[in-house]
Structures are given as structure tokens and as C-alpha cells.
Design a protein around this motif. Structure first.
Motif, PDB file in Angstrom:
ATOM      1  N   GLY A 192       0.761  -1.054   0.101  1.00  0.00           N
ATOM      2  CA  GLY A 192       0.060   0.064   0.069  1.00  0.00           C
ATOM      3  C   GLY A 192       0.928   1.172  -0.167  1.00  0.00           C
TER       4      GLY A 192
ATOM      5  N   TYR B 240      -4.513   0.472  -2.344  1.00  0.00           N
ATOM      6  CA  TYR B 240      -4.756   0.701  -1.253  1.00  0.00           C
ATOM      7  C   TYR B 240      -3.727   2.027  -0.911  1.00  0.00           C
ATOM      8  CZ  TYR B 240      -5.384   0.062   4.058  1.00  0.00           C
ATOM      9  OH  TYR B 240      -5.701   0.302   5.284  1.00  0.00           O
TER      10      TYR B 240
ATOM     11  N   ASP C   6      -3.185   5.138   2.270  1.00  0.00           N
ATOM     12  CA  ASP C   6      -3.240   5.426   3.626  1.00  0.00           C
ATOM     13  C   ASP C   6      -2.864   6.625   3.815  1.00  0.00           C
ATOM     14  OD1 ASP C   6      -3.180   4.015   6.567  1.00  0.00           O
ATOM     15  OD2 ASP C   6      -1.539   5.559   6.289  1.00  0.00           O
TER      16      ASP C   6
ATOM     17  N   SER D 209      -4.251   1.371  14.766  1.00  0.00           N
ATOM     18  CA  SER D 209      -2.919   1.314  14.882  1.00  0.00           C
ATOM     19  C   SER D 209      -2.255   1.459  16.169  1.00  0.00           C
ATOM     20  CB  SER D 209      -2.397   2.435  13.910  1.00  0.00           C
ATOM     21  OG  SER D 209      -2.314   3.547  14.320  1.00  0.00           O
TER      22      SER D 209
ATOM     23  N   PHE E 254      -8.857  -5.101  11.825  1.00  0.00           N
ATOM     24  CA  PHE E 254      -7.438  -5.251  11.430  1.00  0.00           C
ATOM     25  C   PHE E 254      -6.526  -4.407  12.361  1.00  0.00           C
ATOM     26  CE2 PHE E 254      -9.330  -1.616   9.424  1.00  0.00           C
ATOM     27  CZ  PHE E 254      -8.263  -0.529   9.161  1.00  0.00           C
TER      28      PHE E 254
ATOM     29  N   GLN F 277      -2.816  -2.267  12.702  1.00  0.00           N
ATOM     30  CA  GLN F 277      -1.558  -1.671  12.097  1.00  0.00           C
ATOM     31  C   GLN F 277      -0.274  -1.569  13.058  1.00  0.00           C
ATOM     32  OE1 GLN F 277      -2.315   0.917   8.855  1.00  0.00           O
ATOM     33  NE2 GLN F 277      -0.881   2.397   9.592  1.00  0.00           N
TER      34      GLN F 277
ATOM     35  N   TRP G  96      -1.628  -5.239   9.439  1.00  0.00           N
ATOM     36  CA  TRP G  96      -1.322  -4.309   8.538  1.00  0.00           C
ATOM     37  C   TRP G  96      -0.102  -3.833   9.228  1.00  0.00           C
ATOM     38  CZ3 TRP G  96      -5.462  -5.989   7.039  1.00  0.00           C
ATOM     39  CH2 TRP G  96      -6.194  -5.320   6.090  1.00  0.00           C
TER      40      TRP G  96
ATOM     41  N   VAL H 139       0.264 -11.335   7.823  1.00  0.00           N
ATOM     42  CA  VAL H 139       0.490 -10.018   7.223  1.00  0.00           C
ATOM     43  C   VAL H 139      -0.456  -9.757   6.015  1.00  0.00           C
ATOM     44  CG1 VAL H 139       2.115  -8.647   6.101  1.00  0.00           C
ATOM     45  CG2 VAL H 139       2.763  -9.625   8.370  1.00  0.00           C
ATOM     46  N   THR H 140      -1.213  -9.104   6.083  1.00  0.00           N
ATOM     47  CA  THR H 140      -1.852  -8.744   5.056  1.00  0.00           C
ATOM     48  C   THR H 140      -1.532  -7.560   4.015  1.00  0.00           C
ATOM     49  OG1 THR H 140      -3.905  -9.605   5.976  1.00  0.00           O
ATOM     50  CG2 THR H 140      -4.484  -8.360   4.112  1.00  0.00           C
ATOM     51  N   MET H 141      -1.267  -6.388   4.923  1.00  0.00           N
ATOM     52  CA  MET H 141      -0.797  -5.180   4.294  1.00  0.00           C
ATOM     53  C   MET H 141       0.238  -4.707   4.789  1.00  0.00           C
ATOM     54  SD  MET H 141      -1.570  -2.433   2.307  1.00  0.00           S
ATOM     55  CE  MET H 141      -3.067  -3.223   1.521  1.00  0.00           C
TER      56      MET H 141
ATOM     57  N   LEU I 154       2.512  -1.370   4.568  1.00  0.00           N
ATOM     58  CA  LEU I 154       2.437   0.235   3.986  1.00  0.00           C
ATOM     59  C   LEU I 154       3.895   0.926   3.801  1.00  0.00           C
ATOM     60  CD1 LEU I 154      -0.633   1.229   6.202  1.00  0.00           C
ATOM     61  CD2 LEU I 154      -0.608   1.126   3.773  1.00  0.00           C
TER      62      LEU I 154
END
Length: 376
Positions: free
Chosen positions: A15, A50, A52, A153, A174, A176, A204, A247-249, A251
């Protein structure tokens, strides 16, 4: 581009974070809109979907800039994330006002992903305080379709993170966290990943290259990695993350087109580390930490001798973190929740603690240096 499944959506595994967008003349508040739009255009073309941003990034201008850049594309072609700015305690009673303004700044009618921003020691009580109504308001926006997915987060301690999960964990979709091979042990990132896994909350990642710290290494460490596989040094940090289940995303706050192109190239394929490669990275991380960190083992012999009753092991852990990063915001936020008489500046330099320290740490000097570094 690699994609990850999330509740029926296909999210690009990489992302674009809008905290370090290109700026004009080094002025963090003055975003280079043309360069930003060039980056977003390239990202969209290469499959990143994606994006952010947050209320405070670039002194309040990130949401505007990223909103303008994404406004050129169909709304269903990207996922946009922003956050409620609880890192500033004066915002706690303004959730509705801020949320409405964020939608306006971004030029959208809803956020695909929305977060409680930076749950930490300083703000956990506020986030959990029903009088502010933050949780209730955000859940209402989710019900109304103005937030599609709600998460949080955190840069906070394990205890703070657990408090938040105990209160709202079942509603969080989710989380972060700061995750990279330097912080796997140093910032308890491994334990945080395990905590989230137990709650079935996808991870994330922020700070995958530790604000650029892991984008280059000492020559001897680069040689170690080069002998194992042919990768750029920044790519090693991303391959580490590709090895971690959950771990999906990921950044990355890329600040120019070249960084974006290089990271996208890394994410054209998934190449997780083998055991030897994993251990090599963690070994390099240990060496990096040992160069700056005081060797405190939290034996707590010192605390019984301190006439000011300071939590010396905790203060040393924050000192070590503060010295390891050029950003330096985690320790000040954690200390905002500590009484003034228990701050590093409260140390009187009597050295009673040093007389019993098995590691022979010069604690009084560390506290004096810490207090100096914390001064504005």
C-alpha cells in the motif's frame, strides 16, 4: 502485483502510505502535488489499490493531496484509509467534527478503512472513555456505511495493546503495527503479531524499512545477505514481512517515484525467506541494536536503590528506542503518561542504582542524556 484476500476484497499487498509524500523546498507542509499525482498514477497503473493517509500527516495536508490525486479515478478502483487523531488529546471530544472534515478533505463519501490512530500509553484512557463517545460514533458510521472496515494502529506497549483488545478487540477488523526485522524483538513486534493472531485480527504493517534505516546496511552486513540471495537491501525488509503469516497489508511511505518503482518491483512476486536467511536478518538486527542500546536486563536491582523510585528499566527501554530512531516520537508519547516526578529529568544523579547494576550501566548519565534529548 501480489494481492491478499480480505473479507472478499483483493488488496494489493503493498500500500502507498501518504506520510512522506514529495514536498517543495524541504517544507513538510508543502506537498508537491504534481509529483504526488505522478506517483499515484504510476501506483494505480501497476496495481496498487490501497492508499493510507491521516489527519496529521504533512501538517494536515496529506488528506487533501491524496484526495485530489485519487479524485481522478473511479471511487471503486481504490481503497482509502484514514484515522482518528487521538495522538492529540485535545481531539478526544471532536470525533464527529473531525470525521466529517476528513471526508471533506479527501473528497469522498466514505472511508474503506478507518483506524483509531496510534493507541498508546498517552491516549488509551481517552480512547476507552465512553464520555468521549469515540467508539460509539465510529461504530455508528460503520453501520451507516461511511466506514467499511474499522481497525486501529498502535506504537504502544504490550499491556496497552492488550487493554485496547480487551475492550474493543471483537470489533476490530485489522491492526496496524510497526513491524520489521529490527523491531521483531526490540519492539516486541513478534509478541504483538501473536496477540493479533489469537484474536484472528489481520496484520497491517507500518515502518517496514524503519523510516529508511533498513534501506542500507553496513558493508559487512550487505555482504552476508548478498551471499544468500540476490536482492536489493530494501527488498530484504519486504521479504522478511512476506515470511510472516497474518501479514495482509504492508504500507510504505514512499517519497519519490524511484522508491515507488523499486518497491513495486519487489512486490511482483512473493519470495519468503528460508530459515538461514531469516536468522541472518535477525542477527544483523541484533548487531544494529547492540551498537546503540544499553544492555539492561530488567533485573530491577536498581529500582530498590533509587530514592526517587524511578522505573529505571522502563526508562532505559524508552531511551534505547529513542536513540535507535531518527523520528523519536514513541518515547515522548509513552512518557506523556508518566508523572513528572518519575520522568528521566527527575534523576538526581546519586548513582545508588549504578552501585548494584550487574551490567555496570552508567544510569545517571543515560537519564541526563535522555532528559536533554527530550527537550523541545
Amino acid at each position: 502485483m501480489i494481492y491478499k484476500e480480505f473479507q472478499g476484497k483483493k488488496l494489493s499487498a503493498l500500500g502507498l502510505g501518504a506520510m512522506r509524500l514529495p514536498v517543495v523546498d524541504g517544507n513538510n507542509a508543502m506537498i508537491d502535488q504534481a509529483a504526488t499525482e505522478e506517483m499515484v498514477a504510476y501506483a494505480m497503473e501497476q496495481g496498487i489499490n490501497y492508499y493510507d493517509t491521516a489527519w496529521g500527516y504533512h501538517e494536515g495536508n496529506s488528506e487533501i493531496a491524496i484526495g485530489k490525486a485519487l479524485g481522478k479515478y473511479p471511487r471503486d478502483s481504490f481503497y482509502l484509509a484514514s484515522k482518528f487523531p487521538g495522538y492529540d488529546l485535545s481531539n478526544m471530544g471532536k470525533v464527529e467534527e473531525i470525521f466529517e472534515k476528513q471526508l471533506e478533505k479527501c473528497g469522498v463519501e466514505y472511508f474503506d478503512f478507518y483506524l483509531f490512530h496510534n493507541v498508546c500509553e498517552m491516549n488509551i484512557d481517552g480512547y476507552l472513555n465512553p464520555e468521549y463517545g469515540i467508539f460509539d460514533y465510529l461504530m455508528e458510521q460503520k453501520k451507516n456505511g461511511r466506514i467499511k472496515h474499522l481497525g486501529f494502529s498502535t506504537h504502544g506497549s504490550l499491556e496497552t495493546m492488550q487493554r485496547f483488545l480487551d475492550a474493543y478487540g471483537e470489533y476490530m477488523e485489522f491492526c496496524q503495527i510497526q513491524l520489521n526485522y529490527l523491531d521483531w524483538d526490540f519492539q516486541n513486534a513478534q509478541t504483538k503479531v501473536e496477540m493479533l493472531d489469537k484474536k484472528n485480527i489481520p496484520v497491517w504493517v507500518m515502518e517496514p524499512v524503519r523510516g529508511g534505516k533498513l534501506a542500507s546496511l553496513a558493508a559487512e552486513d550487505e555482504a552476508i545477505l548478498k551471499n544468500l540471495r540476490e536482492e536489493s537491501i530494501p527488498a530484504w525488509a519486504f521479504r522478511f514481512l512476506q515470511t510472516i503469516p497474518g501479514v495482509t497489508m504492508v504500507l510504505s511511505g514512499m517519497s519519490n517515484l524511484t522508491q515507488l518503482q523499486e518497491n513495486i518491483q519487489t512486490y511482483t512476486e512473493e519470495k519468503p525467506l528460508n530459515e538461514e536467511e531469516w536468522n541472518a536478518l535477525l542477527g544483523i538486527a541484533d548487531k544494529m541494536i547492540q551498537k546503540t542500546a544499553l544492555p539492561c536486563t530488567a533485573c530491577r536491582y536498581c529500582t530498590g536503590k533509587c530514592p526517587k523510585q524511578l522505573d529505571i528499566p522502563y526508562l532505559i527501554s524508552l531511551y534505547n528506542e529513542h536513540r535507535s530512531t531518527a523520528v523519536g516520537f514513541i518515547a515522548p508519547m509513552a512518557l506523556a503518561a508518566v508523572e513528572q516526578e518519575k520522568q528521566p529529568s527527575a534523576c538526581i544523579g546519586c548513582r545508588s542504582c549504578e552501585a548494584v547494576c550487574p551490567q555496570q550501566i552508567k544510569i545517571s548519565e543515560a537519564m541526563a542524556d535522555f532528559a536533554k534529548k527530550l527537550q523541545p
